[in-house]
Design a protein around this motif. Structure first.
Motif, PDB file in Angstrom:
ATOM      1  N   GLN A  40       0.831  -1.200   0.000  1.00 27.36           N
ATOM      2  CA  GLN A  40       0.000   0.000   0.000  1.00 27.36           C
ATOM      3  C   GLN A  40       0.872   1.258   0.000  1.00 27.36           C
ATOM      4  OE1 GLN A  40      -3.219  -0.007  -0.625  1.00 27.36           O
ATOM      5  NE2 GLN A  40      -3.089   2.206  -0.748  1.00 27.36           N
ATOM      6  N   GLN A  41       1.959   1.246   0.760  1.00 24.18           N
ATOM      7  CA  GLN A  41       2.873   2.383   0.757  1.00 24.18           C
ATOM      8  C   GLN A  41       3.545   2.530  -0.604  1.00 24.18           C
ATOM      9  OE1 GLN A  41       2.608   0.067   3.197  1.00 24.18           O
ATOM     10  NE2 GLN A  41       3.390   0.828   5.146  1.00 24.18           N
ATOM     11  N   VAL A  42       3.867   1.406  -1.241  1.00 29.25           N
ATOM     12  CA  VAL A  42       4.454   1.447  -2.585  1.00 29.25           C
ATOM     13  C   VAL A  42       3.473   2.110  -3.542  1.00 29.25           C
ATOM     14  CG1 VAL A  42       5.148   0.027  -4.571  1.00 29.25           C
ATOM     15  CG2 VAL A  42       5.979  -0.535  -2.263  1.00 29.25           C
ATOM     16  N   ARG A  43       2.232   1.693  -3.510  1.00 29.39           N
ATOM     17  CA  ARG A  43       1.200   2.266  -4.389  1.00 29.39           C
ATOM     18  C   ARG A  43       1.050   3.768  -4.124  1.00 29.39           C
ATOM     19  NH1 ARG A  43      -2.424  -0.322  -7.329  1.00 29.39           N
ATOM     20  NH2 ARG A  43      -2.127  -2.240  -6.149  1.00 29.39           N
ATOM     21  N   GLU A  44       1.026   4.151  -2.851  1.00 29.63           N
ATOM     22  CA  GLU A  44       0.895   5.576  -2.500  1.00 29.63           C
ATOM     23  C   GLU A  44       2.087   6.381  -3.022  1.00 29.63           C
ATOM     24  OE1 GLU A  44       0.228   5.881   1.730  1.00 29.63           O
ATOM     25  OE2 GLU A  44      -1.560   4.611   1.603  1.00 29.63           O
ATOM     26  N   ALA A  45       3.283   5.830  -2.890  1.00 31.39           N
ATOM     27  CA  ALA A  45       4.474   6.504  -3.389  1.00 31.39           C
ATOM     28  C   ALA A  45       4.418   6.674  -4.901  1.00 31.39           C
ATOM     29  CB  ALA A  45       5.741   5.748  -2.981  1.00 31.39           C
ATOM     30  N   ILE A  46       3.972   5.650  -5.606  1.00 33.66           N
ATOM     31  CA  ILE A  46       3.852   5.741  -7.070  1.00 33.66           C
ATOM     32  C   ILE A  46       2.851   6.818  -7.452  1.00 33.66           C
ATOM     33  CG2 ILE A  46       3.076   4.518  -9.149  1.00 33.66           C
ATOM     34  CD1 ILE A  46       4.171   1.918  -7.783  1.00 33.66           C
ATOM     35  N   HIS A  47       1.711   6.855  -6.796  1.00 35.04           N
ATOM     36  CA  HIS A  47       0.700   7.877  -7.104  1.00 35.04           C
ATOM     37  C   HIS A  47       1.178   9.276  -6.735  1.00 35.04           C
ATOM     38  CE1 HIS A  47      -2.329   5.259  -8.703  1.00 35.04           C
ATOM     39  NE2 HIS A  47      -2.398   4.543  -7.591  1.00 35.04           N
ATOM     40  N   THR A  48       1.951   9.388  -5.671  1.00 37.27           N
ATOM     41  CA  THR A  48       2.523  10.699  -5.303  1.00 37.27           C
ATOM     42  C   THR A  48       3.447  11.204  -6.404  1.00 37.27           C
ATOM     43  OG1 THR A  48       2.366  10.219  -2.945  1.00 37.27           O
ATOM     44  CG2 THR A  48       3.977  11.903  -3.604  1.00 37.27           C
TER      45      THR A  48
END
Length: 158
Positions: free
Chosen positions: A146-154
């Motif tokens: 989930q943190q990986v996904r959030e970082a990608i979207h950021t």
């Protein structure tokens, strides 16, 4: 086979913009040439069968699992490891997002994960969740997906 009388071959690899002449057999996995012969230990060994992604590097800009690619397949190609991702004293934008989103826990898989994400964002600057699911198949035992996904979207929204 008489291994004592077998000479090793020289492989010429370009890793992180530097030329390396390595004394390795042509069928040596690229991972081991990077780690053991070139001394770049940021690329990790995980499974040895190109499934987990800990060994992900870029070959001519594409993310590859270096444990499943031979040195002979990598000759003449531009290899980038986690050590060569950033330029100068600045971190790569994925590395910056990793810090900002507090992505890593144990960190073991993170160099491969970062390399996979960097390749995805080079190919698709604004990936959808489906794009992320398809491209980022690296395994994280700590479960930071989930943190990986959030970082990608950021990164994609910047």
């Amino acid at each position: 086979m008489d291994w004592a009388n077998q000479g090793t071959a020289m492989a010429n690899l370009t890793i992180n913009g530097k030329n390396f002449t390595l004394d390795v057999e042509p069928d040596t996995p690229l991972l081991w040439a990077i780690r053991e012969n070139a001394g770049l230990t940021g690329t990790k060994y995980g499974c040895g069968i190109a499934q987990c992604g800990a060994c992900t590097v870029h070959m001519d800009g594409a993310a590859i699992r270096s444990c499943g690619v031979s040195v002979s397949e990598a000759e003449g190609k531009k290899i980038t490891t986690i050590e060569g991702l950033a330029s100068g004293d600045s971190l790569h934008r994925v590395q910056e997002a990793w810090i900002a989103q507090d992505v890593p826990q144990c960190g073991y898989c993170q160099s491969g994960m970062i390399m996979a994400v960097a390749a995805l964002l080079n190919e698709k600057p604004k990936p959808t969740d489906a794009d992320i699911d398809e491209a980022i198949t690296n395994i994280c035992r700590c479960g930071t997906f989930q943190q990986v996904r959030e970082a990608i979207h950021t990164i994609a929204s910047a």
